[in-house]
Design a protein around this motif. Structure first.
Motif, mmCIF file in Angstrom:
data_model
loop_
_atom_site.group_PDB
_atom_site.id
_atom_site.type_symbol
_atom_site.label_atom_id
_atom_site.label_comp_id
_atom_site.label_asym_id
_atom_site.label_seq_id
_atom_site.Cartn_x
_atom_site.Cartn_y
_atom_site.Cartn_z
ATOM 1 N N MET A 1 -8.413 5.379 15.766
ATOM 2 C CA MET A 1 -8.997 5.114 14.525
ATOM 3 C C MET A 1 -8.691 6.251 13.383
ATOM 4 S SD MET A 1 -10.515 1.964 13.535
ATOM 5 C CE MET A 1 -11.616 1.161 12.818
ATOM 6 N N ARG A 2 -9.207 7.113 13.913
ATOM 7 C CA ARG A 2 -9.344 8.267 13.037
ATOM 8 C C ARG A 2 -8.135 8.767 11.997
ATOM 9 N NH1 ARG A 2 -12.355 13.987 13.904
ATOM 10 N NH2 ARG A 2 -11.727 14.485 12.113
ATOM 11 N N ILE A 3 -6.942 8.586 12.985
ATOM 12 C CA ILE A 3 -5.467 8.552 12.117
ATOM 13 C C ILE A 3 -5.505 7.607 11.661
ATOM 14 C CG2 ILE A 3 -2.921 8.928 13.174
ATOM 15 C CD1 ILE A 3 -4.190 9.691 15.466
ATOM 16 N N ARG A 4 -5.935 6.309 11.757
ATOM 17 C CA ARG A 4 -5.668 5.571 10.575
ATOM 18 C C ARG A 4 -6.035 5.661 9.247
ATOM 19 N NH1 ARG A 4 -6.583 -0.793 12.381
ATOM 20 N NH2 ARG A 4 -5.710 0.095 14.227
ATOM 21 N N ARG A 5 -7.708 6.438 9.447
ATOM 22 C CA ARG A 5 -8.086 6.461 8.221
ATOM 23 C C ARG A 5 -7.489 7.501 7.498
ATOM 24 N NH1 ARG A 5 -14.245 6.654 10.282
ATOM 25 N NH2 ARG A 5 -14.488 4.876 10.702
ATOM 26 N N LEU A 6 -7.294 8.492 8.587
ATOM 27 C CA LEU A 6 -6.304 10.085 7.775
ATOM 28 C C LEU A 6 -4.852 9.509 6.677
ATOM 29 C CD1 LEU A 6 -6.439 12.712 10.194
ATOM 30 C CD2 LEU A 6 -7.628 12.308 7.731
ATOM 31 N N LEU A 7 -4.260 8.254 7.211
ATOM 32 C CA LEU A 7 -3.081 7.761 6.576
ATOM 33 C C LEU A 7 -3.203 7.231 6.054
ATOM 34 C CD1 LEU A 7 -1.227 6.940 10.344
ATOM 35 C CD2 LEU A 7 -0.440 8.869 8.416
ATOM 36 N N GLY A 8 -4.352 6.736 5.687
ATOM 37 C CA GLY A 8 -5.391 5.669 4.318
ATOM 38 C C GLY A 8 -4.611 5.893 3.829
ATOM 39 N N LEU A 9 -5.531 7.931 3.969
ATOM 40 C CA LEU A 9 -5.892 8.682 2.730
ATOM 41 C C LEU A 9 -5.312 9.216 2.437
ATOM 42 C CD1 LEU A 9 -8.188 9.736 0.723
ATOM 43 C CD2 LEU A 9 -8.729 11.795 2.941
ATOM 44 N N ALA A 10 -3.910 9.393 2.911
ATOM 45 C CA ALA A 10 -2.558 10.398 2.742
ATOM 46 C C ALA A 10 -2.082 9.028 1.606
ATOM 47 C CB ALA A 10 -2.060 11.179 3.654
ATOM 48 N N LEU A 11 -1.670 7.913 1.620
ATOM 49 C CA LEU A 11 -1.142 6.982 0.762
ATOM 50 C C LEU A 11 -1.476 6.595 0.102
ATOM 51 C CD1 LEU A 11 0.963 5.069 0.942
ATOM 52 C CD2 LEU A 11 -0.523 3.504 2.376
ATOM 53 N N ALA A 12 -3.656 7.293 -0.685
ATOM 54 C CA ALA A 12 -3.544 6.332 -1.638
ATOM 55 C C ALA A 12 -3.376 7.893 -2.256
ATOM 56 C CB ALA A 12 -5.610 6.044 -1.211
ATOM 57 N N THR A 13 -4.014 8.774 -2.028
ATOM 58 C CA THR A 13 -3.410 10.263 -2.696
ATOM 59 C C THR A 13 -2.482 10.331 -3.193
ATOM 60 O OG1 THR A 13 -4.883 11.184 -1.231
ATOM 61 C CG2 THR A 13 -3.508 13.150 -2.179
ATOM 62 N N ALA A 14 -1.016 9.846 -2.877
ATOM 63 C CA ALA A 14 0.879 9.891 -2.980
ATOM 64 C C ALA A 14 0.440 8.712 -3.784
ATOM 65 C CB ALA A 14 1.177 9.761 -1.859
ATOM 66 N N THR A 15 -0.182 7.470 -4.043
ATOM 67 C CA THR A 15 -0.313 6.262 -4.604
ATOM 68 C C THR A 15 -0.563 7.104 -6.204
ATOM 69 O OG1 THR A 15 0.141 4.794 -2.571
ATOM 70 C CG2 THR A 15 -0.974 4.346 -4.918
ATOM 71 N N LEU A 16 -1.500 8.260 -6.227
ATOM 72 C CA LEU A 16 -2.722 8.199 -7.232
ATOM 73 C C LEU A 16 -1.617 9.327 -8.056
ATOM 74 C CD1 LEU A 16 -6.299 8.432 -6.605
ATOM 75 C CD2 LEU A 16 -4.516 6.597 -8.000
ATOM 76 N N ALA A 17 -1.210 9.944 -7.260
ATOM 77 C CA ALA A 17 -0.217 11.136 -7.571
ATOM 78 C C ALA A 17 1.009 10.853 -8.783
ATOM 79 C CB ALA A 17 -0.122 12.607 -6.540
ATOM 80 N N GLY A 18 1.672 9.635 -7.907
ATOM 81 C CA GLY A 18 2.563 9.249 -8.188
ATOM 82 C C GLY A 18 2.252 8.219 -10.026
ATOM 83 N N ALA A 19 0.927 7.726 -9.621
ATOM 84 C CA ALA A 19 1.099 7.182 -10.909
ATOM 85 C C ALA A 19 0.641 7.745 -12.581
ATOM 86 C CB ALA A 19 -0.727 6.025 -10.659
ATOM 87 N N SER A 20 0.209 8.730 -11.697
ATOM 88 C CA SER A 20 -0.116 9.948 -12.953
ATOM 89 C C SER A 20 1.128 10.619 -13.549
ATOM 90 C CB SER A 20 -1.055 11.367 -12.842
ATOM 91 O OG SER A 20 -0.703 12.260 -11.859
ATOM 92 N N ALA A 21 1.894 11.042 -12.657
ATOM 93 C CA ALA A 21 3.432 11.239 -12.969
ATOM 94 C C ALA A 21 3.934 10.592 -13.807
ATOM 95 C CB ALA A 21 4.300 11.436 -11.602
ATOM 96 N N VAL A 22 3.620 9.656 -13.486
ATOM 97 C CA VAL A 22 4.396 7.902 -14.290
ATOM 98 C C VAL A 22 3.978 8.369 -15.484
ATOM 99 C CG1 VAL A 22 5.051 6.008 -14.406
ATOM 100 C CG2 VAL A 22 5.282 7.096 -12.392
ATOM 101 N N GLY A 23 2.776 8.337 -15.931
ATOM 102 C CA GLY A 23 1.748 8.326 -17.104
ATOM 103 C C GLY A 23 1.798 9.518 -18.122
ATOM 104 N N ALA A 24 2.577 10.489 -17.013
ATOM 105 C CA ALA A 24 2.710 12.029 -17.816
ATOM 106 C C ALA A 24 4.026 11.905 -18.669
ATOM 107 C CB ALA A 24 2.880 13.086 -17.082
ATOM 108 N N ALA A 25 4.933 11.317 -18.043
ATOM 109 C CA ALA A 25 6.214 10.736 -18.156
ATOM 110 C C ALA A 25 6.150 10.119 -19.377
ATOM 111 C CB ALA A 25 7.083 10.504 -17.179
ATOM 112 N N ALA A 26 5.788 8.769 -18.916
ATOM 113 C CA ALA A 26 5.711 8.237 -20.749
ATOM 114 C C ALA A 26 4.927 8.781 -21.457
ATOM 115 C CB ALA A 26 4.920 6.453 -19.804
ATOM 116 N N ALA A 27 4.265 8.864 -21.689
ATOM 117 C CA ALA A 27 3.608 9.827 -22.586
ATOM 118 C C ALA A 27 4.540 11.267 -23.267
ATOM 119 C CB ALA A 27 2.005 11.144 -22.342
#
Length: 69
Positions: A1-27
């Motif tokens: 159960m703990r591993i699933r939470r860590l993987l979810g947190l890692a996925l959410a962090t990677a998604t947010l980082a990708g979204a901010s990189a796309v926003g910076a490129a568009a700007a």
């Protein structure tokens, strides 16, 4: 159960980082392209010499300015 939470947190962090990189490129893509000093004066602009930390710019009659490349 703990591993699933860590993987979810890692996925959410990677998604947010990708979204901010796309926003910076568009700007970056939305900025004006650099023009030459001759093009600036031909369009009625004024060439402003830069300072020690800023390059030259062109100020147009409508108030916006662009970098001179």
């Amino acid at each position: 159960m703990r591993i699933r939470r860590l993987l979810g947190l890692a996925l959410a962090t990677a998604t947010l980082a990708g979204a901010s990189a796309v926003g910076a490129a568009a700007a970056q893509a939305a900025t004006y392209p650099a023009i030459s000093g001759e093009q600036c004066t031909a369009q009625g602009g004024t060439v402003n010499q830069g300072g020690p930390y800023r390059g030259p710019t062109c100020t147009f009659p409508d108030g916006h300015s662009e970098s001179i490349g």
